[in-house]
Scaffold this motif. Sequence first.
Motif, PDB file in Angstrom:
ATOM      1  N   GLN A 240      20.662  42.296  36.387  1.00  0.00           N
ATOM      2  CA  GLN A 240      21.886  42.966  35.952  1.00  0.00           C
ATOM      3  C   GLN A 240      22.464  43.838  37.064  1.00  0.00           C
ATOM      4  O   GLN A 240      23.682  43.886  37.252  1.00  0.00           O
ATOM      5  CB  GLN A 240      21.599  43.810  34.711  1.00  0.00           C
ATOM      6  N   ILE A 241      21.603  44.512  37.775  1.00  0.00           N
ATOM      7  CA  ILE A 241      22.112  45.380  38.836  1.00  0.00           C
ATOM      8  C   ILE A 241      22.782  44.550  39.923  1.00  0.00           C
ATOM      9  O   ILE A 241      23.866  44.885  40.418  1.00  0.00           O
ATOM     10  CB  ILE A 241      20.962  46.222  39.411  1.00  0.00           C
ATOM     11  N   LYS A 242      22.170  43.412  40.296  1.00  0.00           N
ATOM     12  CA  LYS A 242      22.761  42.560  41.340  1.00  0.00           C
ATOM     13  C   LYS A 242      24.102  42.001  40.878  1.00  0.00           C
ATOM     14  O   LYS A 242      25.097  42.018  41.608  1.00  0.00           O
ATOM     15  CB  LYS A 242      21.799  41.428  41.684  1.00  0.00           C
ATOM     16  N   GLU A 243      24.141  41.498  39.595  1.00  0.00           N
ATOM     17  CA  GLU A 243      25.392  40.942  39.083  1.00  0.00           C
ATOM     18  C   GLU A 243      26.475  42.005  38.983  1.00  0.00           C
ATOM     19  O   GLU A 243      27.633  41.774  39.319  1.00  0.00           O
ATOM     20  CB  GLU A 243      25.132  40.310  37.712  1.00  0.00           C
ATOM     21  N   THR A 244      26.073  43.200  38.537  1.00  0.00           N
ATOM     22  CA  THR A 244      27.046  44.302  38.402  1.00  0.00           C
ATOM     23  C   THR A 244      27.590  44.712  39.761  1.00  0.00           C
ATOM     24  O   THR A 244      28.807  44.936  39.922  1.00  0.00           O
ATOM     25  CB  THR A 244      26.376  45.508  37.729  1.00  0.00           C
ATOM     26  N   ILE A 245      26.706  44.795  40.735  1.00  0.00           N
ATOM     27  CA  ILE A 245      27.159  45.175  42.079  1.00  0.00           C
ATOM     28  C   ILE A 245      28.094  44.123  42.650  1.00  0.00           C
ATOM     29  O   ILE A 245      29.129  44.433  43.255  1.00  0.00           O
ATOM     30  CB  ILE A 245      25.937  45.386  42.988  1.00  0.00           C
ATOM     31  N   ASP A 246      27.752  42.800  42.416  1.00  0.00           N
ATOM     32  CA  ASP A 246      28.631  41.728  42.919  1.00  0.00           C
ATOM     33  C   ASP A 246      30.003  41.803  42.258  1.00  0.00           C
ATOM     34  O   ASP A 246      31.048  41.673  42.918  1.00  0.00           O
ATOM     35  CB  ASP A 246      27.989  40.364  42.662  1.00  0.00           C
ATOM     36  N   ALA A 248      31.387  44.431  40.897  1.00  0.00           N
ATOM     37  CA  ALA A 248      32.094  45.624  41.356  1.00  0.00           C
ATOM     38  C   ALA A 248      32.674  45.389  42.745  1.00  0.00           C
ATOM     39  O   ALA A 248      33.819  45.788  43.030  1.00  0.00           O
ATOM     40  CB  ALA A 248      31.151  46.820  41.362  1.00  0.00           C
ATOM     41  N   ASN A 249      31.926  44.743  43.620  1.00  0.00           N
ATOM     42  CA  ASN A 249      32.443  44.450  44.962  1.00  0.00           C
ATOM     43  C   ASN A 249      33.653  43.525  44.910  1.00  0.00           C
ATOM     44  O   ASN A 249      34.652  43.726  45.610  1.00  0.00           O
ATOM     45  CB  ASN A 249      31.338  43.818  45.810  1.00  0.00           C
ATOM     46  N   MET A 253      37.445  44.346  46.014  1.00  0.00           N
ATOM     47  CA  MET A 253      38.178  43.509  46.981  1.00  0.00           C
ATOM     48  C   MET A 253      39.522  43.084  46.406  1.00  0.00           C
ATOM     49  O   MET A 253      40.545  43.084  47.108  1.00  0.00           O
ATOM     50  CB  MET A 253      37.342  42.277  47.341  1.00  0.00           C
ATOM     51  N   ASP A 254      39.547  42.718  45.075  1.00  0.00           N
ATOM     52  CA  ASP A 254      40.818  42.333  44.443  1.00  0.00           C
ATOM     53  C   ASP A 254      41.787  43.496  44.434  1.00  0.00           C
ATOM     54  O   ASP A 254      42.985  43.331  44.722  1.00  0.00           O
ATOM     55  CB  ASP A 254      40.548  41.856  43.018  1.00  0.00           C
ATOM     56  N   VAL A 255      41.278  44.674  44.078  1.00  0.00           N
ATOM     57  CA  VAL A 255      42.158  45.852  44.062  1.00  0.00           C
ATOM     58  C   VAL A 255      42.685  46.137  45.456  1.00  0.00           C
ATOM     59  O   VAL A 255      43.864  46.468  45.646  1.00  0.00           O
ATOM     60  CB  VAL A 255      41.389  47.072  43.507  1.00  0.00           C
ATOM     61  N   LYS A 256      41.834  45.986  46.463  1.00  0.00           N
ATOM     62  CA  LYS A 256      42.263  46.216  47.841  1.00  0.00           C
ATOM     63  C   LYS A 256      43.342  45.211  48.247  1.00  0.00           C
ATOM     64  O   LYS A 256      44.319  45.551  48.922  1.00  0.00           O
ATOM     65  CB  LYS A 256      41.059  46.127  48.782  1.00  0.00           C
ATOM     66  N   SER A 257      43.173  43.909  47.830  1.00  0.00           N
ATOM     67  CA  SER A 257      44.166  42.881  48.162  1.00  0.00           C
ATOM     68  C   SER A 257      45.512  43.194  47.525  1.00  0.00           C
ATOM     69  O   SER A 257      46.565  43.109  48.158  1.00  0.00           O
ATOM     70  CB  SER A 257      43.650  41.514  47.720  1.00  0.00           C
ATOM     71  N   ILE A 258      45.451  43.589  46.230  1.00  0.00           N
ATOM     72  CA  ILE A 258      46.696  43.932  45.521  1.00  0.00           C
ATOM     73  C   ILE A 258      47.360  45.127  46.173  1.00  0.00           C
ATOM     74  O   ILE A 258      48.586  45.170  46.366  1.00  0.00           O
ATOM     75  CB  ILE A 258      46.391  44.195  44.041  1.00  0.00           C
ATOM     76  N   THR A 259      46.549  46.118  46.529  1.00  0.00           N
ATOM     77  CA  THR A 259      47.120  47.320  47.158  1.00  0.00           C
ATOM     78  C   THR A 259      47.749  46.983  48.497  1.00  0.00           C
ATOM     79  O   THR A 259      48.825  47.501  48.838  1.00  0.00           O
ATOM     80  CB  THR A 259      46.011  48.361  47.353  1.00  0.00           C
ATOM     81  N   ASP A 260      47.089  46.100  49.261  1.00  0.00           N
ATOM     82  CA  ASP A 260      47.669  45.691  50.548  1.00  0.00           C
ATOM     83  C   ASP A 260      49.013  44.980  50.358  1.00  0.00           C
ATOM     84  O   ASP A 260      49.987  45.216  51.088  1.00  0.00           O
ATOM     85  CB  ASP A 260      46.695  44.776  51.289  1.00  0.00           C
ATOM     86  N   LYS A 261      49.092  44.071  49.357  1.00  0.00           N
ATOM     87  CA  LYS A 261      50.351  43.355  49.080  1.00  0.00           C
ATOM     88  C   LYS A 261      51.443  44.328  48.664  1.00  0.00           C
ATOM     89  O   LYS A 261      52.610  44.204  49.074  1.00  0.00           O
ATOM     90  CB  LYS A 261      50.129  42.306  48.005  1.00  0.00           C
ATOM     91  N   ILE A 262      51.053  45.301  47.819  1.00  0.00           N
ATOM     92  CA  ILE A 262      52.062  46.275  47.371  1.00  0.00           C
ATOM     93  C   ILE A 262      52.569  47.081  48.547  1.00  0.00           C
ATOM     94  O   ILE A 262      53.766  47.341  48.702  1.00  0.00           O
ATOM     95  CB  ILE A 262      51.466  47.193  46.285  1.00  0.00           C
ATOM     96  N   ASN A 263      51.633  47.503  49.453  1.00  0.00           N
ATOM     97  CA  ASN A 263      52.049  48.267  50.626  1.00  0.00           C
ATOM     98  C   ASN A 263      52.943  47.452  51.560  1.00  0.00           C
ATOM     99  O   ASN A 263      53.829  47.996  52.230  1.00  0.00           O
ATOM    100  CB  ASN A 263      50.814  48.766  51.382  1.00  0.00           C
TER     101      ASN A 263
END
Length: 315
Positions: A240-246, A248-249, A253-263
């Motif tokens: 569970q910890i490995k799956e949760t960490i994956d 979350a990562n 990354m998706d949030v970072k991609s969206i933020t980059d596109k918005i910027n």
Amino acid sequence: MKITNETKVGALTCISIAILFIGYSFLKGNNVFSSENTFYTEYDNVEGLAVSKPVLVSGFQIGRVSNLTLQPNGKIKTEFKIKEDYAIPSNSVARIVSADLLGSKAIVFELGNSTSMARNGDPLLSDVQANLLEKVEPLQKKIENLVVKLDSVLSGVNSVLDANFQRDFKSSVHSISISLKNLEKITGDVDGLMGQERSKLTNILSNLESITTNFKNNDQKINSILTNLDQMSDQLAKTQIKETIDNANQAMMDVKSITDKINKGEGSIGLLLNDEQLYNNLNNASQNLDQLIFDLKNNPGKYLKISIFGKKDTK
């Protein structure tokens, strides 16, 4: 041969003189019938010591004090007549000691360990043992000081133990007595309660003993179950910890991609945030729409033509 009276008297006189001389010499510590060695030492004070006082070694008399002479420096030179049969080491100490409680003194030789022996006329080391009064005097002063302090303490205690203190002390003792009675009553109540619940306590203890016996008998099984649960929880936690960490990562990354596109101004949100003209147009359109709705509410006839008799409306 007839002895005349004059001869008898002369012989008796000579014998008397000889006896007197021998007695005087004995009283002075001299023994005319044996050869002796003479030793001497000096003392600051010879109170209680006199000529003919014994000289002892471990309680055994080996000689006598033969002479006491005051020296110019204030010290008293003391001579001893010691029998020639006794060898005295050169580092021996002649100590003045108390012979009795009346203050009489004697000389005690503390024989040294030197291999060389003192010869006739040699000096010896001197020492004076403190008498009983000298030892008791400091103790007496301490006792007197203690008595003075004790008297002061007792005076302070008497001043503290006034009538008010005695009344308060009696009240305190009475309160303590009441508290002890209450404690005794509580103890009795607890004892009675324990007597009433004794059977229940016995059953509880029996049950606890049975449970602990079962645990003891199944100790191996319990350890096996706990080991399996531990392994299972470790595996589940790791998965569970490995799956949760994956996840979350990936989400980060998706949030970072969206933020980059918005910027960068990509997409509708990016255009809305970065295109100032589009924002102004939308703001103007919103204002025009508000004005239109407001005008429509106030002047509906301006936009709607209603004919009651079915006459065709003209533009």
